[in-house]
Design a protein around this motif. Structure first.
Motif, PDB file in Angstrom:
ATOM      1  N   LYS A   1      11.594   0.963  10.208  1.00 43.48           N
ATOM      2  CA  LYS A   1      11.177   2.590  10.246  1.00 43.48           C
ATOM      3  C   LYS A   1      12.017   3.325   9.630  1.00 43.48           C
ATOM      4  N   THR A   2      13.177   2.839   9.040  1.00 39.15           N
ATOM      5  CA  THR A   2      14.156   3.692   8.129  1.00 39.15           C
ATOM      6  C   THR A   2      13.360   3.521   6.826  1.00 39.15           C
ATOM      7  N   PRO A   3      13.420   4.805   6.002  1.00 37.52           N
ATOM      8  CA  PRO A   3      13.129   4.695   4.723  1.00 37.52           C
ATOM      9  C   PRO A   3      13.832   3.859   3.825  1.00 37.52           C
ATOM     10  N   ILE A   4      13.208   2.941   2.662  1.00 35.25           N
ATOM     11  CA  ILE A   4      14.333   1.874   2.104  1.00 35.25           C
ATOM     12  C   ILE A   4      13.937   1.845   0.610  1.00 35.25           C
ATOM     13  N   ILE A   5      15.058   1.930   0.041  1.00 35.35           N
ATOM     14  CA  ILE A   5      14.959   1.648  -1.490  1.00 35.35           C
ATOM     15  C   ILE A   5      15.588   0.664  -1.950  1.00 35.35           C
TER      16      ILE A   5
ATOM     17  N   TYR B   1      20.524   2.275  13.520  1.00 33.68           N
ATOM     18  CA  TYR B   1      21.682   3.137  13.260  1.00 33.68           C
ATOM     19  C   TYR B   1      20.951   4.717  12.999  1.00 33.68           C
ATOM     20  N   ASP B   2      19.773   4.861  13.097  1.00 31.79           N
ATOM     21  CA  ASP B   2      19.318   6.177  12.863  1.00 31.79           C
ATOM     22  C   ASP B   2      19.780   6.712  11.515  1.00 31.79           C
ATOM     23  N   LEU B   3      19.587   5.981  10.565  1.00 35.37           N
ATOM     24  CA  LEU B   3      20.065   6.329   9.102  1.00 35.37           C
ATOM     25  C   LEU B   3      18.892   7.135   8.490  1.00 35.37           C
ATOM     26  N   ASP B   4      19.151   7.987   7.439  1.00 32.14           N
ATOM     27  CA  ASP B   4      18.310   8.878   6.625  1.00 32.14           C
ATOM     28  C   ASP B   4      17.690   8.031   5.830  1.00 32.14           C
ATOM     29  N   VAL B   5      18.492   6.982   5.321  1.00 32.46           N
ATOM     30  CA  VAL B   5      17.779   6.092   4.033  1.00 32.46           C
ATOM     31  C   VAL B   5      18.791   4.907   4.024  1.00 32.46           C
ATOM     32  N   LEU B   6      18.118   3.768   3.404  1.00 30.07           N
ATOM     33  CA  LEU B   6      18.827   2.599   3.510  1.00 30.07           C
ATOM     34  C   LEU B   6      18.382   1.894   2.161  1.00 30.07           C
ATOM     35  N   ILE B   7      19.637   1.322   1.463  1.00 34.76           N
ATOM     36  CA  ILE B   7      19.498   0.877   0.142  1.00 34.76           C
ATOM     37  C   ILE B   7      19.854  -0.536   0.429  1.00 34.76           C
ATOM     38  N   VAL B   8      18.699  -1.355  -0.102  1.00 35.56           N
ATOM     39  CA  VAL B   8      18.994  -2.903   0.080  1.00 35.56           C
ATOM     40  C   VAL B   8      18.879  -3.468  -1.661  1.00 35.56           C
TER      41      VAL B   8
ATOM     42  N   ILE C   1       9.663  -8.924  -4.912  1.00 40.29           N
ATOM     43  CA  ILE C   1       8.874  -8.879  -3.895  1.00 40.29           C
ATOM     44  C   ILE C   1       9.397  -7.497  -3.254  1.00 40.29           C
ATOM     45  N   ALA C   2      10.728  -7.325  -2.881  1.00 39.92           N
ATOM     46  CA  ALA C   2      11.460  -6.514  -2.160  1.00 39.92           C
ATOM     47  C   ALA C   2      11.029  -5.098  -2.931  1.00 39.92           C
ATOM     48  N   ASP C   3      10.954  -5.041  -3.996  1.00 36.21           N
ATOM     49  CA  ASP C   3      10.504  -3.876  -4.884  1.00 36.21           C
ATOM     50  C   ASP C   3       9.380  -3.278  -4.501  1.00 36.21           C
ATOM     51  N   PHE C   4       8.203  -4.160  -4.399  1.00 38.28           N
ATOM     52  CA  PHE C   4       6.756  -3.658  -4.251  1.00 38.28           C
ATOM     53  C   PHE C   4       6.676  -3.400  -2.937  1.00 38.28           C
ATOM     54  N   VAL C   5       7.475  -3.864  -1.802  1.00 39.47           N
ATOM     55  CA  VAL C   5       7.301  -3.466  -0.340  1.00 39.47           C
ATOM     56  C   VAL C   5       8.028  -2.341   0.075  1.00 39.47           C
ATOM     57  N   ALA C   6       9.276  -2.202  -0.693  1.00 37.75           N
ATOM     58  CA  ALA C   6      10.063  -0.935  -0.202  1.00 37.75           C
ATOM     59  C   ALA C   6       9.434   0.395  -0.488  1.00 37.75           C
ATOM     60  N   ASP C   7       9.988   1.300   0.227  1.00 41.44           N
ATOM     61  CA  ASP C   7       9.454   2.732  -0.029  1.00 41.44           C
ATOM     62  C   ASP C   7       9.453   3.548  -1.531  1.00 41.44           C
ATOM     63  N   MET C   8      10.721   2.878  -2.226  1.00 43.69           N
ATOM     64  CA  MET C   8      11.008   3.298  -3.448  1.00 43.69           C
ATOM     65  C   MET C   8      11.692   2.203  -4.142  1.00 43.69           C
ATOM     66  N   ARG C   9      11.584   2.098  -5.363  1.00 43.08           N
ATOM     67  CA  ARG C   9      12.092   0.946  -6.119  1.00 43.08           C
ATOM     68  C   ARG C   9      13.249   1.659  -7.413  1.00 43.08           C
TER      69      ARG C   9
ATOM     70  N   SER D   1       1.059  -1.141   0.004  1.00 40.70           N
ATOM     71  CA  SER D   1       0.039   0.002  -0.023  1.00 40.70           C
ATOM     72  C   SER D   1       0.784   1.493   0.023  1.00 40.70           C
ATOM     73  N   ARG D   2       0.469   2.196  -0.780  1.00 46.85           N
ATOM     74  CA  ARG D   2       1.097   3.544  -0.955  1.00 46.85           C
ATOM     75  C   ARG D   2       0.905   4.205   0.481  1.00 46.85           C
ATOM     76  N   SER D   3       0.033   4.113   1.292  1.00 51.83           N
ATOM     77  CA  SER D   3      -0.232   4.685   2.362  1.00 51.83           C
ATOM     78  C   SER D   3       0.685   4.408   3.501  1.00 51.83           C
ATOM     79  N   HIS D   4       1.507   3.422   3.037  1.00 48.46           N
ATOM     80  CA  HIS D   4       2.575   2.936   4.162  1.00 48.46           C
ATOM     81  C   HIS D   4       3.950   3.337   3.584  1.00 48.46           C
ATOM     82  N   LYS D   5       4.269   3.914   2.485  1.00 52.05           N
ATOM     83  CA  LYS D   5       5.537   4.340   1.979  1.00 52.05           C
ATOM     84  C   LYS D   5       5.716   5.549   2.598  1.00 52.05           C
TER      85      LYS D   5
END
Length: 417
Positions: free
Chosen positions: A226-230, A193-200, A241-249, A126-130
């Motif tokens: 809780k960290t925004p994930i790309i 780690y209190d990151l601003d963004v995480l790339i996976v 599947i990770a692409d669909f769940v992540a906050d950005m692909r 869901s986009r509401s969770h991004k």
């Protein structure tokens, strides 16, 4: 005579022996449609495989069933391999399945579609969770293999575009049976780690190479972070599947780095735009405040400030005059009352006032004496009492009652006879 007869068990064991020793039945590849499917609580699969001509019972034990990437269902056409044997308890032959694939589509693709459908129905896409990716991050985390093109591309791109950002690597296995647990674990570590963004992600490869990013444990870990994930897995055509769940692909690891940090030129342009807007706002405020100042300066009160005191002085004069007038009136009223008092009889001839008061006193006294009960007794009347109460009727007394008769010069005791 009975020596030529054998038991059913003996016959079944013989048939089982013959089948188990037939090399053609020890490695069998067949295709068919699943029916009567049952997944046992211990992880075994039991089902019937059928086609237009016949059917065969099938068993797939947990050790083999755990490797199947999709959940078999009735009506599904599959390709299976295994061996034929006899189940002695009922004498029926069956196939013991070691591997199962979806006929014509492939095992991994079916597993991918099934998990995608499941997680989507739960709202993990869901986009509401991004979460929003920060525009200017200062700390960027990367979950990927410590060696390989992916980490080199990400770090070099971030250093070139925005060297002020700190890059922290969380090394993980990104291929093989242990990769899913490794990736999920490192995402959880990075999330502290209190990151601003995480790339996976990782570089390109086959669907099997990228499969750990299609695992449910990785998808749920990304969703709960809780960290925004790309997500940056494989090439542009690869979707996991990770692409669909992540906050950005991102289409590639390099693309993920470009999304994670701004370029220096973009920031310079942004700062210049802010500077222009700030200058314009300040100029507008200066113009507006200058106009307000001119309006204030043009007010009459500032041109002739003494007028404030003139108005107050006029008000003071009015109040002072009113106060003087009230004082004079009060004095005149009090003086008039004083003169009237001096003209009264008490000051002109006080003996007359005393004589009049004496006459009034004697008049009141004579009236009181007329009403006095003592004078009534002196004229020959008496007061009769019984038990302290005045007797006004013969009904108030009875025989033997003690009476008291009060006359002008004393009291007389008597008794009723």
């Amino acid at each position: 005579m009975n020596d030529k007869y054998i038991s059913i068990g003996q016959l079944t064991r013989y048939i089982k022996y013959k089948i188990d020793n037939d090399v053609n039945l020890q490695d069998v590849y067949i295709k068919g449609e699943i029916s009567n499917f049952k997944a046992h609580t211990r992880g075994h699969f039991y089902f019937t495989l059928k086609d237009e001509e016949a059917r065969i019972n099938a068993v797939m034990f947990q050790s083999s069933a755990s490797k199947v990437k999709f959940m078999p269902q009735d009506g599904m056409k599959v390709l299976i391999s295994g061996k034929i044997s006899v189940y002695p308890a009922n004498g029926g032959y069956q196939i013991y399945v070691s591997e199962m694939l979806e006929d014509g589509i492939g095992n991994l693709y079916i597993a991918f579609e099934q998990l995608k459908k499941k997680l989507e129905s739960e709202g993990l896409f869901s986009r509401s969770h991004k979460k929003r990716i920060p525009k200017i991050p200062t700390k960027v985390g990367v979950v990927t293999a410590p060696t390989g093109a992916a980490i080199r591309d990400i770090t070099s791109t971030i250093k070139r575009r925005w060297p002020l950002a700190e890059v922290i690597l969380f090394p993980a296995l990104v291929q093989g049976e242990l990769a899913k647990e490794s990736v999920a674990k490192q995402i959880k570590v990075a999330d502290t780690y209190d990151l601003d963004v995480l790339i996976v992600g990782r570089g390109g490869g086959s669907i099997e190479d990228l499969w750990c990013f299609n695992e449910e444990i990785v998808a749920r870990t990304i969703y709960n972070a809780k960290t925004p994930i790309i997500s940056a897995v494989g090439h542009e055509v690869d979707f996991t599947i990770a692409d669909f769940v992540a906050d950005m692909r991102a289409p590639t690891p390099t693309g993920a780095a470009e999304m994670a940090v701004p370029s220096k030129s973009d920031v310079e342009n942004y700062v210049n735009q802010l500077s222009i807007r700030l200058n314009k706002v300040m100029q507008n405020k200066i113009v507006i405040n200058k106009e307000k100042l001119e309006q204030v300066k043009s007010r009459p009160i500032l041109k002739n400030p003494i007028s404030i005191y003139e108005i107050k002085e006029q008000q003071f004069s009015y109040v002072l005059d009113k106060l003087k007038y009230n004082i004079v009136n009060l004095y005149n009223n009090k003086n008039n009352r004083y003169e009237k008092i001096l003209e009264s009889i008490i000051f002109k001839d006080p003996t007359k006032l005393m004589q009049k008061s004496k006459n009034d006193y004697m008049l009141v006294l004579s009236k009181l004496e007329t009403l006095s009960p003592i004078l009534t007794l002196k004229r020959g009347y008496s007061i009769l009492k019984c038990d302290g109460k005045i007797v006004s009727s013969i009904k108030n007394v009875s025989k033997k009652d003690k009476l008291e008769i009060e006359v002008s010069d004393g009291k007389i005791k008597a008794e009723v006879v």
